[in-house]
Design an enzyme around this catalytic site. Sequence first.
Site, PDB file in Angstrom:
ATOM      1  N   ALA A  42       4.933  52.326 -34.971  1.00  0.00           N
ATOM      2  CA  ALA A  42       3.651  52.117 -34.300  1.00  0.00           C
ATOM      3  C   ALA A  42       3.709  52.866 -32.967  1.00  0.00           C
ATOM      4  O   ALA A  42       4.004  52.295 -31.915  1.00  0.00           O
ATOM      5  CB  ALA A  42       3.400  50.630 -34.074  1.00  0.00           C
ATOM      6  N   GLY A  82       2.954  48.880 -24.259  1.00  0.00           N
ATOM      7  CA  GLY A  82       3.604  48.816 -25.568  1.00  0.00           C
ATOM      8  C   GLY A  82       2.732  48.131 -26.592  1.00  0.00           C
ATOM      9  O   GLY A  82       1.533  47.937 -26.384  1.00  0.00           O
ATOM     10  N   ASN A  83       3.328  47.756 -27.726  1.00  0.00           N
ATOM     11  CA  ASN A  83       2.603  47.020 -28.755  1.00  0.00           C
ATOM     12  C   ASN A  83       3.539  46.012 -29.410  1.00  0.00           C
ATOM     13  O   ASN A  83       4.718  45.935 -29.066  1.00  0.00           O
ATOM     14  CB  ASN A  83       1.991  47.974 -29.784  1.00  0.00           C
ATOM     15  CG  ASN A  83       3.030  48.820 -30.495  1.00  0.00           C
ATOM     16  OD1 ASN A  83       3.902  48.314 -31.186  1.00  0.00           O
ATOM     17  ND2 ASN A  83       2.944  50.142 -30.299  1.00  0.00           N
ATOM     18  N   ARG A  84       3.001  45.249 -30.360  1.00  0.00           N
ATOM     19  CA  ARG A  84       3.742  44.114 -30.916  1.00  0.00           C
ATOM     20  C   ARG A  84       4.602  44.460 -32.134  1.00  0.00           C
ATOM     21  O   ARG A  84       5.137  43.576 -32.785  1.00  0.00           O
ATOM     22  CB  ARG A  84       2.760  43.001 -31.312  1.00  0.00           C
ATOM     23  CG  ARG A  84       2.008  42.394 -30.133  1.00  0.00           C
ATOM     24  CD  ARG A  84       1.233  41.157 -30.600  1.00  0.00           C
ATOM     25  NE  ARG A  84       0.551  40.516 -29.500  1.00  0.00           N
ATOM     26  CZ  ARG A  84      -0.713  40.731 -29.168  1.00  0.00           C
ATOM     27  NH1 ARG A  84      -1.430  41.607 -29.866  1.00  0.00           N
ATOM     28  NH2 ARG A  84      -1.271  40.102 -28.160  1.00  0.00           N
TER      29      ARG A  84
END
Length: 406
Positions: free
Chosen positions: A280, A213-215
């Site tokens: 995102a 995943g990402n932030r």
Amino acid sequence: MLKGKKILIGVTGGIAAYKICFVIRELRRAGAEVRVVMTEAAKEFITPLTFSTLSGNEVIVGTFPAPGDSTVRGSTWHIDLGLWADVMLIAPATANTIAKIVHGLADNAVTTLVLSLRCPLLICPAMDAEMWTNAVTQENVERLKELGFFILPPVEGELASGLIGPGRLPEPEAIVQALGEILEKTRQNLTGKKILVTAGPTYEPIDAVRFVGNRSSGKMGFAMANAAALRGAEVTLVAGPVHLHTPRNVKRIDVQTAEEMYQAVQTEFEKQDVVIMAAAVADYTPTKPVRQKIKKEDRAALKLKVELRQTRDILEALGKKKDGKVLVGFALETHDEIQNAKDKLKRKNLDLVVLNNPLLEGAAFGAETNVVSIIDRSGKIEALPKLPKFEVANRILDRVAEILQR
């Protein structure tokens, strides 16, 4: 912005209720039409007759007709007023009223009206300092912001208790100014338009419990959806896994993975006038996710090797078939920002690209502010200072509205 506007005022049971007399006077001087709704507790501080005289209109206090009335007339006043108003103000807003709005309670005229409201709402809290700084009140205020309500915080000064601290209702001039600013931000220049917004990260499964995943917090995309809805647009929000509340009057579709977001956007695309891709989306996803949890001993045997493949590029796919729709993309870049953003705009056939660098102060993941530059097809760059994400959203929508009017 106030001339000819219809302004609804909800007054609750706080000592600062007397200041609303001056608010009404200033609003009427500016050419606005004012209607007042009160709670029963507000009557302990000021009479309905005072507000009726100042506003020139009937004041609603009770949800139901008063006991002993010689005639009873059925009424859907809360629906009628909710449709009538251009903006609503609740001032003073007590801690009790704030908590009720957060939890959807409708046990008095003001809170009942909030649930049927269609227009922007400005809430002006006023209470003792300890009540204002209490963690529960602060959590409730943050929840209201997430839901798309405007908050004018109390100011510091002498309180009814004689103590000094934050909790005073702002002066009438500040409240009137805030109402004008809200009307400016929520101009109905997107009424009738259908806008799709994507927000948040995607989670690409490695096994039953782990993911790539990402932030991304999703706050920028949710601010876009909220701002568009307040401008009158019919908004669909495709959201990755985030812990944010859905803004008012927004249709939400929850997804987890890049492929799920791709499918959701493809399904909704043809109905839209504008697509704003603020999500995102993961560029890569594991090729062979495992349905069960990978045990520790299995990880050792696998040497923790995870093979990845590219996900489908949603924005690029939309750019190939945009068919007159306005397409807005976001470019998160940490070096060669302008050139990379311009390349993305051209390569993906965008109308606007919004460039941001998460390494800049005020633009980090999860922040309440952002620092962006908006670039159009001609190469024109509008560099914005650090602004709250809602303000950034409105600046982007100003550019979208310009394109739609061409």
